[in-house]
Motif scaffolding. Structure first.
Motif, PDB file in Angstrom:
ATOM      1  N   PHE A 199       0.848  -1.186   0.000  1.00  0.00           N
ATOM      2  CA  PHE A 199       0.000   0.000   0.000  1.00  0.00           C
ATOM      3  C   PHE A 199       0.888   1.241   0.000  1.00  0.00           C
ATOM      4  N   LEU A 200       0.678   2.112  -0.995  1.00  0.00           N
ATOM      5  CA  LEU A 200       1.431   3.362  -1.074  1.00  0.00           C
ATOM      6  C   LEU A 200       0.751   4.452  -0.261  1.00  0.00           C
ATOM      7  N   ASN A 201      -0.553   4.471  -0.270  1.00  0.00           N
ATOM      8  CA  ASN A 201      -1.375   5.391   0.511  1.00  0.00           C
ATOM      9  C   ASN A 201      -2.792   4.827   0.526  1.00  0.00           C
ATOM     10  N   GLU A 202      -3.734   5.608   1.030  1.00  0.00           N
ATOM     11  CA  GLU A 202      -5.102   5.092   1.160  1.00  0.00           C
ATOM     12  C   GLU A 202      -5.790   4.866  -0.177  1.00  0.00           C
ATOM     13  N   SER A 203      -5.224   5.391  -1.263  1.00  0.00           N
ATOM     14  CA  SER A 203      -5.882   5.249  -2.564  1.00  0.00           C
ATOM     15  C   SER A 203      -5.047   4.507  -3.600  1.00  0.00           C
ATOM     16  N   GLN A 204      -3.859   4.068  -3.244  1.00  0.00           N
ATOM     17  CA  GLN A 204      -2.999   3.388  -4.215  1.00  0.00           C
ATOM     18  C   GLN A 204      -2.340   2.160  -3.596  1.00  0.00           C
ATOM     19  N   VAL A 205      -2.313   1.085  -4.373  1.00  0.00           N
ATOM     20  CA  VAL A 205      -1.613  -0.129  -3.962  1.00  0.00           C
ATOM     21  C   VAL A 205      -0.776  -0.602  -5.139  1.00  0.00           C
ATOM     22  N   ALA A 206       0.465  -0.977  -4.849  1.00  0.00           N
ATOM     23  CA  ALA A 206       1.359  -1.533  -5.871  1.00  0.00           C
ATOM     24  C   ALA A 206       1.307  -3.054  -5.771  1.00  0.00           C
ATOM     25  N   ILE A 207       1.082  -3.709  -6.904  1.00  0.00           N
ATOM     26  CA  ILE A 207       0.990  -5.172  -6.947  1.00  0.00           C
ATOM     27  C   ILE A 207       2.168  -5.700  -7.751  1.00  0.00           C
ATOM     28  N   PHE A 208       2.922  -6.622  -7.171  1.00  0.00           N
ATOM     29  CA  PHE A 208       4.095  -7.194  -7.824  1.00  0.00           C
ATOM     30  C   PHE A 208       3.674  -8.460  -8.549  1.00  0.00           C
ATOM     31  N   LEU A 209       3.817  -8.444  -9.863  1.00  0.00           N
ATOM     32  CA  LEU A 209       3.356  -9.543 -10.693  1.00  0.00           C
ATOM     33  C   LEU A 209       4.495 -10.526 -10.955  1.00  0.00           C
ATOM     34  N   ASN A 210       4.177 -11.796 -10.954  1.00  0.00           N
ATOM     35  CA  ASN A 210       5.187 -12.821 -11.146  1.00  0.00           C
ATOM     36  C   ASN A 210       5.863 -12.675 -12.507  1.00  0.00           C
ATOM     37  N   LYS A 211       7.146 -12.340 -12.494  1.00  0.00           N
ATOM     38  CA  LYS A 211       7.973 -12.203 -13.690  1.00  0.00           C
ATOM     39  C   LYS A 211       7.397 -11.201 -14.692  1.00  0.00           C
ATOM     40  N   SER A 212       6.626 -10.212 -14.194  1.00  0.00           N
ATOM     41  CA  SER A 212       5.940  -9.290 -15.104  1.00  0.00           C
ATOM     42  C   SER A 212       5.899  -7.863 -14.599  1.00  0.00           C
ATOM     43  N   GLY A 213       6.856  -7.454 -13.768  1.00  0.00           N
ATOM     44  CA  GLY A 213       6.876  -6.082 -13.295  1.00  0.00           C
ATOM     45  C   GLY A 213       5.843  -5.835 -12.217  1.00  0.00           C
TER      46      GLY A 213
END
Length: 752
Positions: free
Chosen positions: A302-316
């Protein structure tokens, strides 16, 4: 979904130093390494909002607002190990802490750069991976495959390591830790261990163990977190809540829903499986099908209350806006894989590399001028497989063999690439017995003087052509019809005989069409394994050297075919088993422009002399910037002297003096004037084959003699006695022992 790319050239790092090996003519300089950073495993944000990411190819950070301030790190600019697994930010010290699979603790300070601590790596623990780092005041708790240890944040030293946690045996693998209700809780493969913060962690009796007897039906715990005053424990697919001194099942997932990441944000617990991210009350944050990539999830932040970063398998990664559902996709401009299995260089200097065959293929990689273009099913609609095996370049076209999807022909055009494919629909290539459309192509080889591309068509128990030729007009010809086609490698000797070997132990074919593609009556074909004893029928690599020998790499060393032309006279060739490297599995044999043999093994690279009589050096990650001792493939550019070393951890490139000699002299030197001792070496370029070089004073006195078979060599500015020569004009006189041509060039020397 908006798509963005990293602006920086990925993980290109250059080190301008020489790797010179004692008693060896080999000099490697200007090392570069390239690693893949698309598989993100862990991340955190710093005080400025930059995202720092740990990947299988090192660490990088960027500003997610405008994608600026990009910087990446690997083994040439700070990191001891690129096998990074866990990353966290310490706000009080403004430092990044990174733990690796091989036990390195790396700490980054904005003012001091990277500090690498090898205490865990060099310990006696069997499993040294670092799984998590937890800060508590001036102490960091570090858990991993070795157990638990403590670290002094101020003095950067390790403190205490418990021999065991209560009754859990020594060496119990620890996954995660948490401070809750004045206890340190540690998740392990055998359950949970906890200790009061006031107790000595080295006292086994101070630890309490919680396992099946405490309600953990599956005590193999991966994560711990807290919400609303409750402790939660996460096994692979079960979530437990601790209440009334026992663990109770809170949520049971399906057996295929493996929990891969847990994070607490603003007092709420969120967890990720490979397919979705959710809160404990089933508030869905992200589902893998929201992205057109359909990639599985490695983790999230979670970057903040409105953004989340999702790490994709072998895909950035993708950044999801939770207000409007918008996704922004970030794929680092790096290689898509660290597996450089087989590669070639095209006529323009472009580098093409396959990754893996089925089932672990990761696509195809192309690099030109330090910039990477990746070909994979989720990136290119024209690419139908990621299982690419081998590459052969003809001009600027890369012919890429695949496991199941035939032969691709790819070449650059303007700002894009043209992609064509050959399979059972438009060529004599045939598929496997139960699926005629599943076409497996192994190695191909180009016969330049005939403008023919020769293709090995692999299959088992299905009649088809083992060998197929494609001419310059696109017409195909099939040869050696047989149902048993479990063959992989091909080389072409000076007589035009094609030698086809098997990595499955099924023999060693030879074939020569004698220049007549449509007349089979004069063909020469046979299998050496049927006629003579071979040291091994399982051959992993072949190469044809300038002496006319075929070098064959096996699981137990090397053997040579000394006179391959004998088969054209219906005679058996002479086979010689080499004593050198007889205990090594040979992954690749490469013959360079000067006939040196470069041997890739799982213990580094061995360089053998042109006459094959001795090993000149063993290149390893310990004495060079090689990323791994498990070297898969080697190739070189005979016109530039660049060497490419493909490993399981990435690609290393180095410059050398092993360059094809010029057909006639065209001498140039650099620098001019040659300032001593400031300029360490004078580069002499444009030399013909087998050059003998004399450096003379203007009066004709010989001060130094050099010899080389390369287009290039160096002069260090010294005379026979090892002293720098005086200021003046010197004559470089070169004579070829091959064609008897000679040339004279003036050199200006300034001794300062």
């Amino acid at each position: 979904m908006e798509k963005k790319s990293f602006l920086a050239p990925g993980v290109l790092f250059l080190i301008l130093h020489f790797v010179v090996f004692a008693q060896s003519p080999i000099t490697l300089t200007k090392w570069k390494v390239y690693t893949s950073q698309v598989n993100i495993l862990s991340a955190d944000t710093d005080k400025d909002g930059n995202i720092w990411c740990a990947s299988n190819g090192g660490v990088f950070h960027f500003n997610p607002k405008n994608f600026s301030d990009y910087e990446s790190f690997n083994s040439l600019n700070g990191l001891y190990s690129i096998d990074t697994k866990f990353l966290t930010y310490h706000p009080n010290t403004d430092e990044i802490y990174v733990g690796t699979y091989d036990g390195v603790l790396s700490i980054y300070s904005p003012n001091g750069g990277w500090k690498n601590l090898l205490d865990i790596k060099n310990s006696q623990f069997t499993n040294v991976e670092i799984n998590q780092i937890l800060f508590n005041d001036t102490i960091a708790y570090i858990v991993g495959g070795f157990g638990l240890t403590t670290f002094d944040i101020r003095h950067k030293v390790f403190l205490k390591t418990p021999s065991r946690l209560g009754n859990f045996p020594s060496g119990t693998r620890c996954r995660h830790s948490l401070i809750f209700n004045n206890y340190l809780w540690v998740a392990t493969e055998l359950g949970i261990a906890r200790i009061s913060l006031g107790e000595k962690i080295t006292n086994p009796d101070a630890w309490e163990n919680l396992a099946e007897n405490s309600g953990l039906q599956n005590p193999n715990i991966f994560f711990l977190s807290e919400e609303n005053g409750y402790l939660f424990a996460f096994s692979q697919n079960t979530i437990y809540r601790y209440e009334d001194s026992t663990f109770k099942t809170y949520l049971q997932l399906e057996s295929y829903e493996k929990i891969v990441s847990v994070q607490s944000f603003e007092g709420k617990i969120y967890f990720a499986t490979e397919f979705f991210i959710s809160s404990l009350n089933s508030e869905r944050v992200y589902f893998f099908s929201e992205s057109p990539l359909n990639a599985k999830i490695n983790g999230f932040l979670f970057l903040n209350e409105s953004q989340v970063a999702i790490f994709l398998n072998k895909s950035g990664l993708v950044i999801k806006n939770l207000n409007n559902g918008k996704l922004e996709y970030f794929l680092p401009k790096t290689p898509i894989s660290n597996q450089f299995r087989y590669f070639d260089i095209d006529a323009s200097g472009g580098f093409w590399s396959a990754t893996n065959p089925d089932p672990s293929g990761e696509g195809l990689m192309f690099m030109k001028d330090g910039k990477w273009t990746n070909f994979a099913t989720f990136l290119n609609p024209s690419i139908k497989t990621n299982n690419f095996i081998k590459v052969t370049c003809v001009g600027d076209t890369a012919f890429v063999s695949s496991w199941g999807d035939g032969l691709y022909a790819i070449y650059p055009k303007a700002d894009t690439f043209v992609i064509n494919k050959f399979d059972n629909q438009n060529s004599p290539l045939t598929g496997i017995p139960n699926n005629p459309n599943y076409v497996v192509v192994q190695q191909s080889a180009y016969e330049k003087r005939k403008s023919l591309l020769w293709i090995v068509n692999y299959s088992d128990a299905k009649l088809g052509y083992l060998l197929i030729a494609k001419d310059k007009d696109g017409k195909f010809y099939g040869f050696i019809p047989t149902p048993m086609r479990k063959y992989h490698n091909i080389v072409i000797d000076e007589f035009g005989t094609k030698w086809i070997s098997s990595s499955d132990g099924t023999g060693f074919y030879y074939f020569n069409e004698r220049g007549t593609l449509e007349d089979s009556t004069d063909d020469v074909v046979g299998n050496l394994a049927w006629n003579i004893y071979l040291p091994s029928n399982t051959i992993y690599s072949m190469a044809y050297d300038l002496n006319g020998f075929i070098w064959c790499g096996t699981g137990n060393g090397i053997f040579l075919v000394l006179n391959p032309g004998a088969v054209l006279n219906n005679s058996n060739p002479v086979i010689k088993k080499l004593k050198m490297l007889e205990d090594y599995a040979i992954n690749c044999i490469h013959i360079d422009a000067l006939n040196y043999k470069w041997i890739a093994t799982n213990k580094g690279v061995f360089v053998v002399s042109p006459d094959g009589s001795e090993i000149l050096l063993n290149l390893t990650k310990e004495n060079s910037p090689l990323l791994s001792n498990e070297v898969l493939y080697i190739n070189s550019n005979p016109y530039t002297g660049e060497f490419y070393f493909g490993t399981t951890k990435g690609l290393a490139i180095a410059s050398s003096m092993n360059v094809l000699p010029a057909e006639k002299y065209d001498i140039a030197v650099f620098p001019q004037p040659f300032r001593l001792p400031k300029d360490q070496q004078l580069l002499i370029d444009g030399l013909a084959s087998e050059s003998e070089i004399k450096i003379l004073t203007i009066d004709g006195e010989i001060v130094r003699t050099l010899s080389t078979n390369s287009r290039r060599t160096f002069w260090d500015g010294k005379d026979y006695n090892g002293n720098f020569v005086s200021t003046g004009i010197y004559l470089l006189v070169a004579k070829s022992l091959t064609n008897r041509e000679s040339a004279v060039f003036k050199i200006a020397v300034i001794k300062e």
